[in-house]
Design an enzyme around this catalytic site. Structure first.
Site, mmCIF file in Angstrom:
data_model
loop_
_atom_site.group_PDB
_atom_site.id
_atom_site.type_symbol
_atom_site.label_atom_id
_atom_site.label_comp_id
_atom_site.label_asym_id
_atom_site.label_seq_id
_atom_site.Cartn_x
_atom_site.Cartn_y
_atom_site.Cartn_z
ATOM 1 N N SER B 153 0.748 -1.006 -0.118
ATOM 2 C CA SER B 153 -0.106 -0.206 -0.365
ATOM 3 C C SER B 153 0.608 1.168 -0.159
ATOM 4 O O SER B 153 2.249 0.760 0.413
ATOM 5 C CB SER B 153 -0.961 0.288 0.871
ATOM 6 O OG SER B 153 -1.693 1.200 1.524
ATOM 7 N N TYR B 166 -2.035 -0.463 9.733
ATOM 8 C CA TYR B 166 -2.590 -1.391 8.352
ATOM 9 C C TYR B 166 -1.018 -1.140 7.705
ATOM 10 O O TYR B 166 0.066 -1.123 7.156
ATOM 11 C CB TYR B 166 -3.730 -0.834 8.233
ATOM 12 C CG TYR B 166 -3.613 -0.876 6.324
ATOM 13 C CD1 TYR B 166 -4.205 -1.933 6.170
ATOM 14 C CD2 TYR B 166 -3.116 -0.051 5.603
ATOM 15 C CE1 TYR B 166 -4.244 -2.672 3.991
ATOM 16 C CE2 TYR B 166 -3.139 -0.232 4.027
ATOM 17 C CZ TYR B 166 -4.277 -1.486 3.484
ATOM 18 O OH TYR B 166 -4.456 -1.426 2.374
#
Lengths: 275, 277
Positions: B153, B166
């Site tokens: 990401s 995350y």
């Protein structure tokens, strides 16, 4: 925190590692109350006691405990005990242990899980225990120490690299969340530490591989030669005390101007970073 | 665009979203596809795929004329990942492309985050990706060929406020990918990370995410959050469409990318231009 910026109550996670010992020694000399935490499976209570008994300068005896890396409840209850005895900690230093290098196709599930837990999970539990207090009191200093494996790819040590990269991601995220308080979260990375690990054959072969050598036989001397080739300064190792000095710089800064930073003690390899 | 005729592609997180998009695209380019998904809900996460979703992806792949096997398995279970690889080799004889795509998100400040929100996200996004990749690595080393792509990401390239779980997991994926690139390069195997900004999936479009982006509104709508999302990148794009992600994955798996390994491909509308090292 004292007028000179020395923490009043400092927690060191990974206190029996070479860097953990050096950091604890410097904090004690500066007069901080020390809390030494070991990660179960990596460090033992007797090793913690040995580190504590060797400290001088701090008021009173250091508190010690050994905690499992995912034991959030254990971390919470121990930190409650710290508060009861000393008040809120105002500094946290985390130093992961050093699992043996192993290639991915030879790696067991336990190799992976243990490496991530001993690095990332334990660091998370320690952050989670102190950050609410740092935020509510509007002051705190966190420094996470990781290997150079956290700055670039590490062939033969993907479990170490993943854990250390993820700690940097955690530290930067926490730095952003805490930026408006006087809370600083920084990272110090180090290339090959001058400690016992280079006696280990797996580490010796790992070091040789970083310079493209598939050595049939290795020794600590041949490993030092290989690491000297790798590092632009030609010095093979970084002393744990050099890392401790960098940690102290972050811990004693008067405000959180330096936060979210990564400081490389890399014997010149930082010059190979993209920026 | 490269063809993948008769190649075998395995995709985790294949029930819907990016995984489904990748599966259909590779099938349209000639590949047989194995899709894996937990097909169950992890409590802290946004809406996850179901067994019906998994079967629907299989139907979409088969509608292209290619073969598809759907496997319900949890990437957090390393043995299940070895079974996935073993089953694929038994059925198709080999694996050419492996896409470790399964991931979840759950938002909260690090100081107050519930423990499941930390451990579940890290266990799926980092440990699950590693379990899946470690399972296929011996096969690709033996064949002296293969392509691995892990979904990271753009948040794996910087700190993520309200997103430390995350961010940490995706940073870890990139460190893993770079390390394995060094290990696998002598064996003719490439491994890369895809680091997209938000993609138009259920992980992006849900009430919790919308409220995080517009805490000033009681019940923000898609239109309410569009500008906030778009403000994160210089191209002022709110989110990627599925094909933006899939095109990048297909490229990394293609012959054209044969000498690309150990990279994190940022597909983020220039968000990445703010990053140093």
């Amino acid at each position: 925190m004292s007028a000179e910026g020395t923490p009043s109550v400092a927690v060191v996670l990974g206190a029996t590692t070479s860097v953990g010992r050096a950091v604890a020694g410097r904090l004690a000399e500066a007069g901080a109350r020390l809390v030494l935490v070991g990660v179960s499976g990596v460090e033992t209570s007797s090793e913690l006691e040995e580190v504590a008994s060797g400290l001088s300068g701090q008021p009173g005896e250091a508190m010690t405990t050994e905690l499992a890396p995912r034991d959030r409840a254990g971390f919470e209850s121990f930190f409650a005990a710290i508060e009861e005895r000393h008040g809120h900690p105002d500094a946290l230093v985390t130093v992961p242990g050093a699992p043996r290098p192993v290639a991915a196709d030879q790696m067991s599930d336990a190799d992976w899980d243990d490496a991530i837990d001993a690095s990332l999970s334990a660091t998370y539990c320690a952050y989670r225990a102190v950050l609410p207090h740092f935020e509510s009191t509007g002051h705190g200093r966190v420094v996470s120490v990781v290997g150079d494996e956290g700055r670039r790819g590490a062939g033969g040590a993907s479990h170490i690299a993943a854990g250390h990269w993820s700690i940097i991601g955690l530290a930067k995220s926490a730095a952003l969340e805490m930026a408006e308080a006087d809370v600083a979260v920084n990272v110090v990375t180090s290339t090959a530490l001058d400690d016992h690990r280079w006696q280990d054959d797996a580490y010796q072969r790992y070091a040789h591989a970083t310079v493209g050598e598939d050595a049939a036989s290795t020794s600590r001397d041949s490993t030092a030669a290989a690491l000297g080739l790798r590092h632009p300064t030609t010095r093979p190792f970084v002393s744990p005390d050099a890392v401790a000095r960098a940690v102290m710089m972050f811990l004693t800064q008067p405000d959180n101007t330096m936060t979210g930073s990564v400081l490389d003690l890399s014997q010149g390899m930082a010059a190979l970073n993209t920026a | 665009m490269s063809r993948f005729d008769d190649q075998v592609v395995v995709i985790t997180g294949g029930a819907k979203g990016q995984g489904r998009s990748h599966a259909v695209a590779f099938a349209e380019l000639g590949a047989d596809v194995v899709i894996c998904d937990i097909a169950a809900q992890i409590p802290c996460a946004s809406a996850m795929g179901t067994i019906d979703d998994l079967n629907h992806t299989r139907d979409l792949v088969e509608a292209t004329g290619r073969r598809c096997v759907a496997v319900q398995a949890d990437t957090r279970d390393a043995a299940a990942m070895r079974d996935l690889v073993g089953k694929t080799i038994a059925e198709f004889g080999r694996i050419d492309v492996f896409i470790a795509n399964a991931g979840i998100a759950a938002f909260g400040p690090i100081a107050t985050m519930p423990d499941d929100m930390w451990f579940d996200v890290v266990d799926v996004n980092l440990n699950g990706v590693a379990n899946a990749i470690r399972a296929v690595v011996p096969h690709m080393i033996e064949r002296e060929r293969g392509r691995i792509i892990a979904t990271a990401s753009i948040v794996g390239r910087e700190g993520g406020p309200n997103n430390a779980n995350y961010a940490a997991s995706k940073w870890g994926v990139i460190g893993l990918v770079k390390s394995l690139a060094i290990e696998l390069a002598p064996h003719g195997v490439t491994i890369n990370a895809l680091s997209p900004m938000s993609v138009s999936t259920d992980m992006c479009h849900n009430d919790k995410t919308y409220t995080l982006f517009r805490p000033d509104l009681a019940a923000p709508t898609t239109d309410d959050v569009r500008d906030t999302f778009a403000g994160l990148n210089p191209m002022r794009v709110p989110w990627l469409e599925l094909e933006d992600s899939t095109n990048s994955v297909v490229f990394l798996a293609s012959d054209e990318a044969r000498y690309i390994t150990g990279t994190s491909l940022d597909v983020a509308g220039g968000w990445n231009a703010n990053h140093c090292a």
